[in-house]
Design an enzyme around this catalytic site. Structure first.
Site, PDB file in Angstrom:
ATOM      1  N   LYS A  78      12.400   2.499   2.704  1.00  0.00           N
ATOM      2  CA  LYS A  78      11.136   1.809   2.418  1.00  0.00           C
ATOM      3  C   LYS A  78      10.100   2.200   3.473  1.00  0.00           C
ATOM      4  CE  LYS A  78       9.418  -2.920   1.490  1.00  0.00           C
ATOM      5  NZ  LYS A  78       9.760  -4.360   1.530  1.00  0.00           N
ATOM      6  N   SER A 153       8.554  -6.842  -2.752  1.00  0.00           N
ATOM      7  CA  SER A 153       7.743  -5.718  -2.337  1.00  0.00           C
ATOM      8  C   SER A 153       8.469  -4.376  -2.264  1.00  0.00           C
ATOM      9  CB  SER A 153       7.148  -6.023  -0.956  1.00  0.00           C
ATOM     10  OG  SER A 153       8.175  -6.070   0.020  1.00  0.00           O
ATOM     11  N   SER A 177      11.956  -9.836  -1.224  1.00  0.00           N
ATOM     12  CA  SER A 177      11.509  -8.453  -1.441  1.00  0.00           C
ATOM     13  C   SER A 177      12.603  -7.414  -1.656  1.00  0.00           C
ATOM     14  CB  SER A 177      10.619  -8.005  -0.284  1.00  0.00           C
ATOM     15  OG  SER A 177       9.343  -8.579  -0.408  1.00  0.00           O
TER      16      SER A 177
END
Lengths: 488, 475, 95
Positions: A78, A153, A177
């Site tokens: 990420k 997210s 997330s």
């Protein structure tokens, strides 16, 4: 069977038996990325050269008999996790050109094992959001339906694993997330106990809630990745010194007599009928496996989301204050004076949702409001923590839905921040209480994956893996995303 | 109407740790800009602080020496504000649970002892440094960012500028004694802010508080307060009102001036630092730190009296600074004549230190050098008065005393024949004084000795000069 | 409205953010809605509840006072837009 559709444990076997080289695996994945990325938009940076270099080194390791679990395994990180020499943008214009001079501890651990980093994945700017639409660069699409969001997210990481762009991915989970996008993309995602995985190098959103965790194709892989990334880090004061268990030893099908808690509060607010039914079917599977289903209650659950938004935004307003463009990041070109340089640069660099949360957080901490908002939220945090402690006196794990809905349409909630916040209603309480939670696919509703959340006691990841594995083996969820050429 | 002042002092002292408060960067002063910086103290995204254990120990040490209560449970907080020298845009500090509180120190005013309360001592990180030499911009050096500080806040028990001066002197001496800070104001390792208000004598209500900045020495604090109290009294006597503000001490003009006020009021939005865990100082740990405390000034003073036989006055002056006391003991270890050493330290040495505004460890004279000088006197190589000239040279250049004596030809004339020739000449040239002496005027002897010294540029051995003079005059 | 336009402007300044008039309007409405929602917390009596700042109750995590090498200055400065003489450069500040 394509190489890119294999799990870590399958790939590992091929690699260790030298039936295939890391270079071949890496090339297969890079090809796959080129093929599906135009549709999915999961990645911000593809590190092809670095990956091929790492692949050669991994092949050396295997040749020399030094192979470990993740040697040669392709991974996507990420883009809010610091990677030395690789741009780390947090999907923000603010950090569009920021290249960190250091690695996050988790990245160091993956590199030491010989994992191959293929790229950095898209996210909601600074991890604030539940759909990955808040990225300053691109909107990631859900591989199951390209008109829908992958969740967020960590939507880029979830979509990348679902679309076979990597064998696994790392994400971060502040209010859901990891688990929510895992749920919406039909993959396994785990948020470990707060303090189990080092946060050093994870660009802070809300320091007291953030935790790094894996996205994998199955529960076995989740255990394997966890084995590598956990453990005390002297660089993170909140990382705990615990004996490192071997999580793969919990991959057992037997859960007879295990007490599984079901709280009615997890089936109330805004839950879709299809989701509810699918999760209820999953609970039936546990019953059939001989587990005891116990009714429990988390009375303060409905207060978790408002408390979360205060705590997370307050911490974020402070964590994101450092972005002034002086040392790194976007700097204003035209300004009147120093204060204006700050205001202009920050307003140009941050997107709407980030500004909204900075505003909310600043307000909640400002003089005269601290007690009414921030302190109040910390007290409610105590109540929620106590709720879970009481519940865990009666049961070993708690199960329920990860998200109240399946993947929603792109653009559907972008104009209503509160509606977007509700996507986290079943996940935030776990962060508030610092507990571990996993989401794994348990079925489809209208052709879209539904995630089952299993929540455990602090540092009881082993038990969660046991329960999730038993369910996975019994339930045999094997649907594949159809929107792309998803050969699995 | 008669007014009295209420003065508060805030002192920031940099701690003498090797590494910074939250990372391993060196705290050394005076290095090239941005060479003692790492991702942590630069506040790069994703980095985290880890507290230096020494910082807690030093703060507790200071707290114990200042009679504070040491908090059993303490925590760090974030103080949020934007400024280019603050890399994270928040300073990690302590807000509602400081490590130490409720202490005091004692000062002496007109022979009376007065207790000044210490409200709190907390730990925090220093900010970087802004350099303003450029015309088109300011430059930022983060070497100092993350250097550990303690902030010591007094109770408003101080009522005169003289008391403020005494408080600061005593505080500095204690911080030096406990070895938690080197307290060098010119390097910024000790910084003082003060606030002052006035009220009619007998009134319980506090007046409007004025904060004073840019105080570069303790004398400046005293002078600024003197000026400011007079100014405030004048305002009130002219029926004006005192506006709450921050004023700057202008050293050259000797006045305080209003600082350009920042339009917005500060709102630091303190909240508990989530990246650091609480600090628990157990009784055992506290005792361990107490055991490690060095000898405090009053104990040292008593020991200097009993062990070295120093007069009380000498002992008090020598022990007022730990550095001076250490210097003294090093000298005495090699040259056991405590009173001689103390005379030198209180005399020539202190005079030159005061003149140059330096600390004893900032000048090149070492205890060994002073001892050598004293031995040169004892061995008759130089006279006591020449020794003062030699010392001044040592103080300025750092040269060894014997080198100076050699270079400047300052060796004492102790050769009897040589000296007798000079004395005979002096007697010949001063018949009047010789006659006076012979008529019983003892003073004339002194004059003649002076003439001998003049002729030898002070190099004549005094005892020998006396002896030969008497011999020659009695002829 | 749970928050006024004036307060939004003040908070924006505290947070060093700059907004157009329309954005201020929009934020006032949105933040008010969010605050109305979080005001739900006021339903709870928390008079005798201790706040939880750290979820995992550990204390005294320290490092030893040891100097570690700092980072090369070149690497420290590499992401900055304006540098000079080994320093970061900002607009002229008069103190």
């Amino acid at each position: 069977m394509e190489l890119y559709s294999l799990t870590i444990h399958q790939l590992k076997e091929f690699l260790h038996k030298k039936e295939v080289s890391v270079l071949e695996v890496t090339r297969a994945y890079l090809e796959r990325i080129k093929e599906v990325e135009p549709q999915i938009d999961a990645l911000i940076t593809i590190t092809e050269e670095f990956a091929l270099q790492r692949a050669k080194e991994a092949d050396e390791k295997i040749k020399n008999g030094e192979a470990k679990d993740l040697t040669g395994i392709p991974v996507i990180i990420k883009d809010n996790i610091s990677t030395e020499g690789i741009r780390t943008t947090c999907s923000s214009k603010m950090l569009e050109n920021y290249v960190p001079p250091y690695n996050a501890t988790v990245v160091e651990r993956l590199l030491e094992e010989g994992a191959v980093i293929l790229g950095k994945s898209n996210l909601d700017e600074f991890a604030m959001g539940s759909s990955t639409e808040n990225s300053a660069f691109k909107t990631t699409k859900n591989p199951w339906d390209l008109s829908r969001v992958p969740g967020g997210s960590s939507g880029g990481s979830a979509a990348a694993v679902a679309a076979d762009e990597a064998a696994f991915a790392l994400g971060s989970d502040t209010g859901g997330s990891i688990r929510q996008p895992a749920s919406l993309c039909g993959v396994v995602g785990m948020k470990p106990t707060y303090g189990l995985v080092s946060r050093y190098g994870l660009v802070a959103f809300a320091s007291s809630l953030d935790q790094i965790g894996p996205f994998t194709k199955d529960v076995t892989d989740c255990a394997i990745v966890l084995n590598t990334i956990i453990g005390h880090d002297p660089m993170d004061s909140t990382s705990l010194k615990i004996d490192k268990p071997d999580y793969t030893s919990y991959l057992k099908e037997d859960i007879k007599g295990l007490k599984i808690g079901v709280a009615k509060e997890f089936f109330s607010t805004g839950i879709e009928k299809g989701v509810k039914e699918t999760v209820q079917k999953a609970i039936k599977v546990f019953e059939d496996l001989g587990a005891d289903i116990i009714d429990i209650s988390i009375p303060y659950l409905e207060y978790a989301l408002p408390a979360y938004y205060i705590i997370a935004s307050a911490e974020a307003s402070s964590n994101l204050a450092r972005y002034d463009g002086i040392r790194y990041g976007h700097i204003a070109k035209n300004y009147e004076d120093l204060i204006d340089m700050y205001m202009t640069g920050r307003s140009e660099g941050f997107g709407k949702e980030v500004k909204r949360r900075i505003m909310l957080g600043t307000y909640a901490l400002s003089s005269g409001y601290y007690d009414a908002y921030y302190k109040k939220a910390l007290k409610v945090r105590t109540l929620i923590k106590n709720d879970f402690e009481r519940a865990f006196e009666k049961c070993d794990v708690i199960v329920g839905p990860t998200s109240p809905t399946v993947a929603f349409k792109i653009g559907e909630r972008t104009n209503d921040p509160l509606a977007m916040y509700l996507a986290d209603i079943y996940t935030v309480s776990v962060n508030i209480a610092g507990l571990p939670g996993i989401s794994l696919p348990c079925g489809l509703s209208d052709g879209l994956p539904v995630g089952l959340q299993v929540i455990g006691k602090h540092f009881d990841e082993g038990r969660i893996i046991n329960v999730a594995y038993a369910f996975e083996q019994a339930n045999k969820f094997n649907a594949k995303p159809q929107a792309i050429g998803g050969a699995r | 109407m008669k007014y009295e002042a209420v003065i508060g002092l805030e002192v920031h002292a940099e701690l003498l740790t090797e590494s910074k408060i939250f990372c391993g960067c060196s705290t050394k002063f005076g290095s090239e800009p941005n060479t003692q910086v790492c991702p942590v103290c630069l506040g790069l995204p994703g980095t985290l602080p880890v507290l230096n254990k020494k910082v807690v120990e030093y703060a507790v040490r200071a707290g114990l020496a200042l009679n504070c209560t040491i908090a059993n449970f303490s925590k760090m907080d974030r103080k949020n504000y934007f400024y280019p020298d603050l890399p994270k845009a928040y300073q990690i500090s302590q807000y509602d649970l400081p490590l130490c509180s409720n202490g005091y120190l004692e000062i002496e005013i007109d022979g009376q002892t007065k207790k000044i309360g210490i409200k709190r001592i907390h730990i925090e990180e220093d900010a970087g440094k802004l350099l303003h030499e450029n015309t088109d911009g300011s430059l930022v050096d983060y070497n100092r960012a993350g250097v550990p500080l303690i902030e010591i806040v007094s109770e408003p028990d101080i009522s005169t500028p003289e008391e403020a001066y005494q408080y600061l002197t005593k505080l500095k001496s204690i911080l030096e004694y406990t070895e938690v800070s080197d307290c060098k104001m010119q390097e910024g390792s000790l910084r003082v802010d003060t606030n002052v208000s006035i009220r009619p004598v007998g009134s319980k209500e506090l007046g409007t508080k004025i904060e004073l900045k840019n105080l570069n020495s303790f004398k400046a604090v005293q002078k600024a307060l003197e000026y400011e109290i007079k100014r405030q009294i004048k305002v009130l006597e002219e029926s004006g009102t005192i506006i709450q503000e921050t004023r700057r001490w202008n050293e050259s003009k000797g006045i305080t001036e209003p600082m350009r006020t920042k339009e917005e009021a500060h709102d630091y939005r303190y909240f508990p630092e989530p990246d650091l865990v609480p600090i628990v100082v157990t009784e055992e740990w506290k005792e361990e730190i107490r055991q490690s405390l060095p000898e405090m000034p009053h104990h040292k003073r008593e020991r200097f009296i009993s062990e070295y036989g120093l007069p009380e006055y000498d002992a008090k002056i020598i022990t007022s600074s730990k550095k001076m006391a250490d210097f003294f003991e090093k000298c005495v270890a090699e040259y056991y004549s405590p009173k001689t050493v103390s005379n030198w330290l209180m005399g020539e040495f202190s005079r030159l230190l005061n003149e140059t505004g330096k600390e004893i460890d900032e000048v090149p004279v070492t205890p060994q050098m002073l001892v050598k000088l004293l031995k040169l006197i004892d061995n008759g190589v130089i006279s006591g008065s020449i020794a003062k000239t030699v010392f001044e040279e040592m103080f300025g250049t750092g040269k060894e005393p014997e080198v100076i004596v050699e270079e400047k030809g300052l060796k004492q004339i102790a050769n009897e024949n040589e000296l007798r020739e000079i004395i005979k000449k002096v007697i010949d040239e001063n018949p009047k004084s010789v006659e006076d002496y012979k008529n019983g005027k003892e003073k004339a002897m002194g004059f003649l000795v002076g003439q001998v010294m003049k002729a030898t540029k002070g190099k004549a051995n005094p005892q020998l000069t006396n002896q030969i003079l008497k011999e020659e005059l009695s002829k | 409205m749970a928050i006024s336009k004036c307060e939004v402007e003040h908070v924006a300044k505290l947070a060093r953010l700059k907004f157009s008039a329309e954005e201020i309007e929009e934020f006032t409405v949105q933040l008010s809605k969010i605050l109305d929602y979080v005001n739900k917390l006021n339903e709870l009596d928390t008079e005798n509840v201790e706040p939880t700042a750290h979820i995992v109750p550990i204390h005294n995590v320290f490092r030893e006072d040891e100097v570690k090498p700092s980072m090369d200055r070149e690497k420290i400065l590499i992401n900055a837009s304006y540098t000079e003489n080994g320093c970061f450069k900002v607009p002229k500040i008069i103190e």
